[in-house]
Design a protein around this motif. Sequence first.
Motif, short mmCIF file in Angstrom:
data_model
loop_
_atom_site.label_atom_id
_atom_site.label_comp_id
_atom_site.label_asym_id
_atom_site.label_seq_id
_atom_site.Cartn_x
_atom_site.Cartn_y
_atom_site.Cartn_z
N GLY A 28 0.75 -1.25 0.00
CA GLY A 28 0.00 0.00 0.00
C GLY A 28 0.78 1.29 0.00
O GLY A 28 0.19 2.26 0.31
N GLY A 29 2.10 1.28 -0.31
CA GLY A 29 2.82 2.53 -0.33
C GLY A 29 2.48 3.37 -1.54
O GLY A 29 1.92 2.90 -2.51
N PRO A 30 2.85 4.66 -1.53
CA PRO A 30 2.53 5.55 -2.62
C PRO A 30 3.04 5.11 -3.98
O PRO A 30 2.45 5.43 -5.00
N ALA A 31 4.18 4.37 -4.01
CA ALA A 31 4.71 3.93 -5.28
C ALA A 31 3.75 2.99 -6.00
O ALA A 31 3.82 2.82 -7.22
N ARG A 32 2.83 2.38 -5.28
CA ARG A 32 1.88 1.43 -5.86
C ARG A 32 0.48 2.02 -5.99
O ARG A 32 -0.44 1.31 -6.36
N VAL A 33 0.32 3.27 -5.65
CA VAL A 33 -1.01 3.89 -5.63
C VAL A 33 -1.13 4.89 -6.77
O VAL A 33 -0.19 5.64 -7.04
N ARG A 34 -2.29 4.91 -7.39
CA ARG A 34 -2.55 5.90 -8.44
C ARG A 34 -3.29 7.08 -7.83
O ARG A 34 -4.46 6.97 -7.46
N PHE A 35 -2.60 8.21 -7.69
CA PHE A 35 -3.21 9.42 -7.19
C PHE A 35 -3.61 10.33 -8.35
O PHE A 35 -2.95 10.33 -9.40
N THR A 36 -4.65 11.11 -8.13
CA THR A 36 -4.90 12.20 -9.07
C THR A 36 -3.82 13.25 -8.85
O THR A 36 -3.12 13.25 -7.83
N GLU A 37 -3.69 14.16 -9.80
CA GLU A 37 -2.68 15.21 -9.67
C GLU A 37 -2.92 16.03 -8.41
O GLU A 37 -1.99 16.39 -7.69
N ARG A 38 -4.20 16.32 -8.13
CA ARG A 38 -4.52 17.13 -6.97
C ARG A 38 -4.24 16.37 -5.66
O ARG A 38 -3.72 16.94 -4.69
N GLU A 39 -4.56 15.08 -5.62
CA GLU A 39 -4.26 14.28 -4.43
C GLU A 39 -2.77 14.26 -4.16
O GLU A 39 -2.33 14.35 -3.00
N ALA A 40 -1.97 14.14 -5.22
CA ALA A 40 -0.51 14.11 -5.06
C ALA A 40 -0.01 15.44 -4.49
O ALA A 40 0.86 15.47 -3.61
N GLU A 41 -0.58 16.55 -4.97
CA GLU A 41 -0.20 17.86 -4.45
C GLU A 41 -0.54 17.96 -2.97
O GLU A 41 0.26 18.45 -2.15
N VAL A 42 -1.73 17.52 -2.60
CA VAL A 42 -2.18 17.60 -1.22
C VAL A 42 -1.28 16.75 -0.32
O VAL A 42 -0.88 17.18 0.76
N LEU A 43 -0.92 15.55 -0.77
CA LEU A 43 -0.06 14.68 0.03
C LEU A 43 1.30 15.31 0.26
O LEU A 43 1.85 15.26 1.37
N ARG A 44 1.85 15.92 -0.77
CA ARG A 44 3.17 16.56 -0.60
C ARG A 44 3.09 17.73 0.38
O ARG A 44 4.01 17.94 1.17
N LEU A 45 2.01 18.48 0.34
CA LEU A 45 1.85 19.59 1.28
C LEU A 45 1.60 19.09 2.69
O LEU A 45 2.06 19.70 3.67
N MET A 46 0.89 17.98 2.82
CA MET A 46 0.74 17.35 4.13
C MET A 46 2.12 16.99 4.68
O MET A 46 2.38 17.12 5.88
#
Length: 216
Positions: free
Chosen positions: A146-164
């Motif tokens: 379940g790590g991020p390398a195996r997950v498909r995020f939308t562009e916005r979800e990826a931005e939010v995760l990085r800001l988190m």
Amino acid sequence: MTISVLLVDDEELVRTGLSAILGNSPGITVVGEASDGSEVVTKVLELRPDVVIMDVRMPRVDGIAATRELMARVPRPPRVLVITTFERDDYVYEALREGASGFLLKRSRPAEIVQAVRTVATGDSVLFPSAIRGLVSGRRRRDAGGGPARVRFTEREAEVLRLMGRGMSNAEIAAELFLGVQTVKTHVSSTLAKLGARDRTQAVVFAYEAGFIELR
């Protein structure tokens, strides 16, 4: 609403100090104490606290095992705020991975302790990005499950995760991305669901481990 707190620490002096600090804070009440992790589940089921302040180093059952058991055995478990003497403590890292919502140093100022309790009680997390980077640095990055390398995020979800990962709150993320706070909350929720993370602290730890958020 009054925030109820359970204190778990093997040192009576620490419990007494925390009880005095929190007991004198409006809207917070200490409902119980425990001296070892082995007592946590029983105390939580009996007292139903909103927040557990958990020492990570205890002689019989440590805070990691107690947090793991709490998450597994208690429906809708309380938020866990771990407390430690050392900022770069592997015990802290493991507690965060098991579902703790953040950590505090025992030398924290009273106002910081009170604010941390209020923060986690609202469903947010107490994140120290520099400390998390230090805890993750040098460990093997996750490349399966379940790590991020195996997950498909939308562009916005990826931005939010990085800001988190920078320790930003929902309101700060909303301002950064010119979004409504409720929209950010929706993106945070979907990101946590995709990662199988209980809260944003776990999500950020997973993201650093996988290299989705770079260590700097």
